[in-house]
Write a protein that holds these residues in place. Structure first.
Motif: not given
Length: 347
Positions: A108-119, A140-150
């Protein structure tokens, strides 16, 4: 391991980041059209194995896998590490060497700080570097909740593939990490763990299966899988069915993280764990004296769990000794017997 934002609170699925349950997934997959037949596809969908394997030539095959989930720890750096270790694990379980990875990001790039994604990305990058895996891109996509994987690609010799279908009667079963991860990560969301307990379960999840995989390379391993979202009994049942054998699990030998039963009794049992239990209920025999909590623990939905290894009795103790000498929390937890195909007996 704290941040101003509790990442686990942003997940609609709660603390475990669980996969779709095995029963629901199986039903969905039944509707797929037949796949293209290709003689170079050495491991595909048929055996519920950890990764696909595609033969390039007589000396080289590709191992391919993908995994992603919602946050299961609050520290974004360690969330990235857990996700990377979890995705890479499938390649180790197949006996392969991971070489490249692609990031999969929903944020959620507009609601969470970008530093969180960077970490998150920094944590994953550090774990990839530890594994010797090159990051080659991502999406990457803009989503309402964070998800991550590879998505991870590895290499292997076509004659050295380890699948979950080769277990033989007389084999011993070795588990290389403790279980209870799903119950503990659900407890993180409920603020029920101390900082030391969070560190302990996070260390389990961020530990690569690299050392375990490299240690067993010197042995004649008959079958291997990693224990993840479908729980110990779920993945053991796939091994039993694929190998046409029965498996015995000695519950008092299974390594379990501290306070797991206490927290499960307090209500920290994720939905994915209960789904796993329901899925294997008809193919598992439990002792009459075993309570429901202990049964759920054996089915607990794991993230970045250990390897479940089937190896001949003559080599089992030696492999455990070598694994432990290399810092792996390995234990013999059961054996393989002739019997009802796909059945598990818990002793």
């Amino acid at each position: 391991m704290t941040t101003p934002i509790k990442l686990t609170s942003l997940s609609s699925k709660g603390g475990c980041g669980c996969k779709i349950g095995p029963a629901d997934l199986s039903q969905a997959l039944r509707s797929l059209p037949p796949t293209v037949t290709n003689p170079n596809l050495l491991v595909g969908l048929d055996t519920s194995d950890d990764a696909g394997v595609y033969k390039i030539n007589d000396n080289l095959a590709l191992v391919q896998t993908v995994d992603f989930f919602t946050p299961i720890v609050d520290d974004p750096y360690y969330f990235g590490q857990v996700a990377a270790a979890n995705a890479i694990s499938d390649v180790y379980a197949m006996g392969g060497k991971p070489i490249t990875a692609l990031n999969i990001v929903a944020f959620p790039i507009s609601t969470l700080d970008k530093s969180i994604l960077a970490e998150i990305l920094r944590g994953a990058g550090d774990k990839l570097n530890e594994a010797g895996v090159a990051l080659v891109g991502g999406h990457s996509i803009d989503d309402k909740e964070p998800k991550f994987g590879l998505a991870v690609t590895g290499i292997i010799h076509p004659d050295q593939i380890r699948t979950n279908t080769g277990a033989k009667p007389g084999d011993k079963l070795i588990l290389t990490k403790p279980i209870g991860v799903g119950i503990l990560t659900t407890s993180i969301k409920k603020d029920l763990l101390s900082d030391d307990e969070i560190t302990r379960v996070t260390n389990v999840m961020t530990t690569l299966n690299k050392t375990a995989a490299e240690t067993m390379d010197a042995y004649n391993v008959h079958a291997c899988t990693d224990v993840t979202g479908f729980g110990l009994l779920g993945h053991a049942s796939e091994m039993a069915k694929g190998s046409d054998v029965e498996i015995n699990i000695a519950y008092n030998q299974v390594p379990i993280l501290p306070r797991v039963k206490e927290l499960a009794e307090a209500g920290s049992v994720p939905g994915g764990t209960k789904n796993n239990y329901a899925h294997v209920k008809d193919i598992v025999s439990y002792p009459d004296t075993m309570d429901q909590i202990d049964r759920w623990i054996l089915c607990d939905a794991v993230t970045s769990g250990g390897l479940l290894i089937a190896i001949g009795n003559a080599e089992a103790d030696s492999l455990v000794t070598d694994l432990q000498a290399n810092g792996v929390e390995a234990k013999i937890i059961g054996d393989v017997v002739e019997g009802k195909s796909g059945h598990i007996t818990v002793n």
